[in-house]
Design an enzyme around this catalytic site. Structure first.
Site, short mmCIF file in Angstrom:
data_model
loop_
_atom_site.label_atom_id
_atom_site.label_comp_id
_atom_site.label_asym_id
_atom_site.label_seq_id
_atom_site.Cartn_x
_atom_site.Cartn_y
_atom_site.Cartn_z
N ASP A 279 98.82 45.76 96.84
CA ASP A 279 97.96 46.95 96.89
C ASP A 279 98.73 48.24 96.64
O ASP A 279 98.12 49.28 96.36
CB ASP A 279 97.27 47.03 98.25
N GLY B 150 85.65 43.20 98.96
CA GLY B 150 85.95 41.80 98.67
C GLY B 150 86.35 41.04 99.92
O GLY B 150 86.04 39.85 100.05
N LYS C 99 90.95 43.35 90.77
CA LYS C 99 90.71 44.14 91.99
C LYS C 99 89.45 44.99 91.79
O LYS C 99 88.61 44.68 90.93
CB LYS C 99 91.93 45.00 92.30
N GLN D 132 92.87 36.70 101.18
CA GLN D 132 91.43 36.62 101.39
C GLN D 132 90.94 35.18 101.25
O GLN D 132 90.13 34.71 102.05
CB GLN D 132 90.70 37.52 100.40
N ARG E 59 93.36 47.30 87.74
CA ARG E 59 94.32 48.33 88.16
C ARG E 59 95.49 48.47 87.20
O ARG E 59 96.10 49.54 87.12
CB ARG E 59 94.82 48.04 89.58
N LYS F 266 93.25 48.56 107.22
CA LYS F 266 91.98 48.01 106.77
C LYS F 266 91.93 46.50 106.93
O LYS F 266 90.94 45.94 107.43
CB LYS F 266 91.74 48.39 105.30
#
Length: 428
Positions: A314, A93, A341, A168, A345, A21
């Protein structure tokens, strides 16, 4: 909703997981900046990555989809058109943050919006440094949350120490830096995934990486290229853990990206006693790739914190499942980023695994799990609208006694549309 029963037989077979991804997002966005046709093979056709494609199309970029291949006709750093409507980033995001960096220097107004979950995720972490560069970005609640209203402006380079380890944020600033009038120097607190650096290097950007420092000089036109996206290690992680905890299992997972900045999950599982071997290691489109052979083993508890956290951020929800079935007490520290997130989480995995009998206690920045083999029982659990929570609970259900029900199970389409089909194939 999905019903899952205990695995009645070992998981055996030769599988491929969906495309990466993170790399798919970056490949399509960076290709839009390079004049000419770029080809992206094995592009991830999932909700998140398609949000990036949709936004780029609204900015005037032609993208042709052919099976799992994308052809992107880039228009250069300044070739975008003002969008007629709000740019919808969905749940992604990555789309919102990278697009904010890209749009900060474009000579028009743009608005980035997301779904209910994305509009609760923090954006000040990109708005502040982009503002230092000269960007004009407004957001809800004192510049904290989407939607983002971006009025393009002339940007200057900056020297910036990132306060959080976030690929990011780093990538958003690098995209802005391509259009700045001077050099940008970024320093990370810890190493994060470096797909953007690798891709920009391959496309001819004037970029240098030295440890935790990235230096980027504007002025060089990016070159259109061809990418082959590997399988996503974050998706492979669910099957790594499943094969490790179901007795007698052995899986061959082909063509998985094993970039060192993402491969923390392999290292930590092996330290817990897992048996994961890398074969046929090679480099494809600048990314390390390998086939993984994973077989069942008895796992032992582990404590993790520090520099490894960004390299498996992740994968911590599925790692919690492994810890719940390992022998002894495991601890995760330094993972507060999980609270912002798609959902919180830490709270989600703690609450839902506890429903299945796990002895798990939340910390502000992680959790403590007293693991025990064969300790989980079936139950009704909720994904909380988070794809990684849904898939982690599915793997836990395979090792639990009795039937489990997972609510909002179709959320896996955000990152791994073939997950349920692949799981059914291995367990039927």
């Amino acid at each position: 909703m999905r019903k899952i029963n205990s695995a009645l037989k070992p998981l055996k077979g030769d599988v491929s997981v969906d495309a990466d991804k993170s790399i798919s997002h970056r490949a399509v966005i960076f290709s839009a900046l390079a004049p000419g046709k770029s080809i992206i093979k094995n592009f991830l056709q999932a909700n998140d990555t398609l949000s990036s494609c949709s936004c780029l199309r609204q900015l005037g970029i032609k993208i042709a989809a052919m099976d799992s291949e994308m052809q992107v006709y880039g228009r250069g750093l300044s070739g975008f058109s003002e969008p007629h409507t709000v740019l919808d980033c969905g749940n992604s995001g990555t789309t919102m943050r990278l697009m904010a960096g890209l749009l900060s220097a474009q000579p028009f107004l743009s608005i980035l919006n997301g779904d209910e979950s994305l509009n609760q995720r923090p954006m000040k972490r990109i708005i502040e440094p982009l503002g230092i560069m000269g960007a004009n970005i407004q957001a809800r609640q004192n510049g904290n949350y989407p939607p983002l209203v971006i009025r393009g402006n002339r940007l200057s380079g900056l020297s910036y120490q990132l306060p959080v380890a976030s690929a990011q944020v780093k990538s958003a600033l690098m995209l802005a830096a391509l259009n700045a009038d001077s050099e940008t120097l970024l320093s990370e607190p810890q190493k994060t995934r470096d797909h953007s650096e690798r891709m920009l290097t391959a496309m001819g950007a004037d970029i240098a990486v030295n440890g935790l420092e990235i230096r980027l000089k504007p002025g060089k036109e990016l070159q259109a290229t061809e990418f082959l996206v590997p399988g996503d290690i974050s998706s492979a992680a669910f099957f790594m853990v499943a094969a490790s905890i179901i007795p007698g299992s052995e899986l061959l997972i082909r063509h998985v990206g094993v970039n060192p900045s993402r491969a923390g999950i392999i290292e930590i599982l092996n330290e817990m006693g897992a048996r994961i071997k890398l074969e046929n290691e090679r480099t494809i489109s600048g990314e390390p790739v390998a086939d993984l052979i994973v077989s069942h083993s008895r796992l032992q508890a582990i404590d993790i914190d520090g520099a490894v956290i960004p390299r498996l951020i992740d994968e911590i929800p599925i790692l919690a499942v492994a810890m719940a079935l390992a022998e002894g007490e495991s601890t995760v520290r330094g993972a507060a980023e999980l609270r912002v997130k798609e959902t919180d989480r830490i709270a989600a995995i703690s609450t839902e695994l506890a429903k299945m009998g796990a002895d798990i206690r939340e910390r502000s920045d992680g959790f403590v799990i007293k693991g025990k083999p064969d300790s989980l029982k079936g139950g009704r659990v909720a994904s909380k609208g988070d794809h990684r929570i849904a898939m982690s609970l599915a793997v836990a259900a395979l090792a639990a006694k009795g039937e489990s029900v997972i609510e909002d199970s179709e959320v896996v389409n955000i990152s791994f549309p073939r997950f349920w089909d692949l799981l059914n194939t291995l367990t039927s």
